[in-house]
Design an enzyme around this catalytic site. Structure first.
Site, PDB file in Angstrom:
ATOM      1  N   GLY A  11      83.741   9.747  -3.230  1.00 22.89           N
ATOM      2  CA  GLY A  11      82.217   8.084  -2.930  1.00 22.89           C
ATOM      3  C   GLY A  11      80.948   8.900  -2.047  1.00 22.89           C
ATOM      4  N   GLY A  14      77.929   6.979  -1.100  1.00 24.81           N
ATOM      5  CA  GLY A  14      77.832   6.302  -0.432  1.00 24.81           C
ATOM      6  C   GLY A  14      76.909   6.095   0.519  1.00 24.81           C
ATOM      7  N   ASP A  37      82.049  12.287  -6.711  1.00 29.48           N
ATOM      8  CA  ASP A  37      80.861  11.149  -6.707  1.00 29.48           C
ATOM      9  C   ASP A  37      80.872  10.146  -7.866  1.00 29.48           C
ATOM     10  OD1 ASP A  37      79.587   8.627  -4.200  1.00 29.48           O
ATOM     11  OD2 ASP A  37      79.377   8.297  -6.285  1.00 29.48           O
ATOM     12  N   ILE A  57      87.316   9.670  -9.044  1.00 28.91           N
ATOM     13  CA  ILE A  57      88.864  10.362  -8.431  1.00 28.91           C
ATOM     14  C   ILE A  57      90.316   9.774  -9.003  1.00 28.91           C
ATOM     15  CG2 ILE A  57      87.991  10.177  -6.050  1.00 28.91           C
ATOM     16  CD1 ILE A  57      88.714   7.145  -5.746  1.00 28.91           C
ATOM     17  N   TYR A 156      89.946  -6.232  -1.553  1.00 23.44           N
ATOM     18  CA  TYR A 156      89.991  -5.014  -1.005  1.00 23.44           C
ATOM     19  C   TYR A 156      90.853  -4.707   0.183  1.00 23.44           C
ATOM     20  CZ  TYR A 156      86.518  -2.115   1.863  1.00 23.44           C
ATOM     21  OH  TYR A 156      85.943  -1.578   2.802  1.00 23.44           O
ATOM     22  N   LYS A 160      93.567  -1.869   1.116  1.00 16.94           N
ATOM     23  CA  LYS A 160      93.553  -0.674   2.458  1.00 16.94           C
ATOM     24  C   LYS A 160      94.248  -1.017   3.509  1.00 16.94           C
ATOM     25  CE  LYS A 160      88.739   0.169   2.546  1.00 16.94           C
ATOM     26  NZ  LYS A 160      88.528   2.556   2.045  1.00 16.94           N
TER      27      LYS A 160
HETATM   28  C1  AKB Z   1      82.412  -4.978   3.456  1.00 14.64           C
HETATM   29  O1  AKB Z   1      81.947  -5.572   3.429  1.00 14.64           O
HETATM   30  O2  AKB Z   1      83.574  -5.283   2.403  1.00 14.64           O
HETATM   31  C2  AKB Z   1      82.999  -3.564   4.172  1.00 14.64           C
HETATM   32  C3  AKB Z   1      83.765  -3.767   5.344  1.00 14.64           C
HETATM   33  C4  AKB Z   1      83.789  -4.822   6.329  1.00 14.64           C
HETATM   34  O3  AKB Z   1      84.754  -2.819   4.947  1.00 14.64           O
HETATM   35  N1  AKB Z   1      81.422  -3.349   4.949  1.00 14.64           N
END
Ligand code: AKB
Length: 342
Positions: A11, A14, A37, A57, A156, A160
């Site tokens: 990445g 980025g 990337d 990846i 997301y 994480k």
């Molecule tokens: C997002 O907004 O998705 C990122 C984060 C806070 O992980 N910037």
């Protein structure tokens, strides 16, 4: 073919990658940096790395090729789809964010087995790993600790949080029942970042993007409609402090680390406070508010601030910029210069 101890950054095109490459190139001496990337690396970064691989990846053959060619003993795994983007394509987000991370942990494990040393593995998690149930709880909770409210509401955030656990598994419990186990080959270290603001780059696909978008738009003389309410508050940090934190954590002796995952913070302004500081630097800025209820809901589920006392005491997290100096000394002067072409 190089068999020198090397660094791999995924990445790398980025925002964090951009800032990290220039710091690493200065600090690294002649240690080769290899990047991976989907997007080509910007020319200013290409000049600083040994090889810039354009690819995914998720491509195991590509990873095997890197494994055969380099002796990687440090991985910065930055590749991810951010929170807003992930809500539009949750299955793809899971693929990139979770399967991609699993691939990179396997890669690190195999590298460690091949050269016999643990591979340091940096993983950027996020305040998105938290999920506060209501605004009332958010206001009452103030600075949240790492192990509180681990019930994210986004794909997301869930990705994480799960990958934090995967990293802990690879570093402490990998193949714990297998006779031939080579455990301890991945030295996984993770920071939960707040929203990041860089003078050099503008993020894309995140939900904390309103702050960096607002300041870059003002400097470019473009109108900006902020998609969250003025009272919205989450933690933010200037990019140089984020990179500094990565260095401090990766350089810390393992014995000093009491956790695998660390919160870090710097300042936690409301959207209205950000608007005010941007307006005072760019008096002609046209900033309005047009709330996007869905993105607002995501930001409302993130904490108003984080308790980063573990990072401060274990490895000396100490951001150089507070709210006033991040804008006054870093963002505004650098962004003005950038858009003035200087
Ligand atoms: C997002 O907004 O998705 C990122 C984060 C806070 O992980 N910037």
């Amino acid at each position: 073919m190089s068999r020198k101890p090397s660094v791999l950054i995924t990445g790398a095109s980025g925002e964090i990658g951009h800032a990290l490459i220039s710091r690493l190139a200065k600090a690294n001496g002649d240690r080769p940096i290899v990047t991976l990337d989907l997007n080509p690396l910007p020319p200013e970064s290409v000049a600083l790395v040994r090889q810039a691989v354009t690819g995914s990846i998720l491509d195991s053959a590509l990873l095997d090729g890197i494994l055969a060619q380099y002796e990687v003993d440090r991985v910065y795994h930055l590749a991810a789809l951010l929170s807003t983007r992930s809500e539009f394509s949750p299955a793809l987000a899971h693929k990139v964010n979770v399967e991609g991370t699993l691939n990179m942990l396997e890669f690190a494990q195999k590298q460690g087995e091949s050269h016999g040393r643990p591979v340091s593995f940096f993983y950027p998690s996020s305040v998105a790993a938290f999920g506060l149930p209501s605004l009332a709880v958010k206001t009452k909770s103030g600075k949240v600790k790492e192990d509180e409210f681990n019930v994210p509401t986004t794909m997301y955030g869930a990705n994480k949080l799960y990958c934090e656990h995967l990293g802990r598994y690879y570093s402490r419990h990998y193949k714990q029942l297998a006779a031939e186990t080579q455990s301890g080959k991945v030295d996984f270290r993770c920071i939960r970042f707040p929203g990041l603001i860089s003078a050099e780059t503008v993020p894309s696909g995140g939900t904390s993007d309103y702050a960096p978008e607002m300041i870059h738009a003002a400097a470019e003389g473009k109108p900006y409609a902020c998609f969250v309410r003025p009272d919205t508050r989450i933690p933010f940090m200037a990019m140089p402090d984020a990179v500094d934190a990565i260095f401090r954590l990766m350089d810390a002796p393992r014995t000093k680390l009491t956790r695998t995952i660390y919160n870090i913070g710097a300042f936690a302004p409301s959207a209205a406070e950000i608007v005010a500081v941007v307006r005072s630097a760019f008096p002609k800025a046209e900033i309005t508010t047009k709330v996007d209820e869905k993105r607002q809901g995501i930001v409302d589920s993130w904490p108003a601030d984080v308790d980063d006392s573990a990072a401060r005491s274990d490895w000396g997290h100490q951001p150089a910029y507070d709210f006033a100096s991040a804008f006054g000394e870093y963002l505004i002067p650098s962004i003005k210069k950038r858009y003035a072409g200087g």
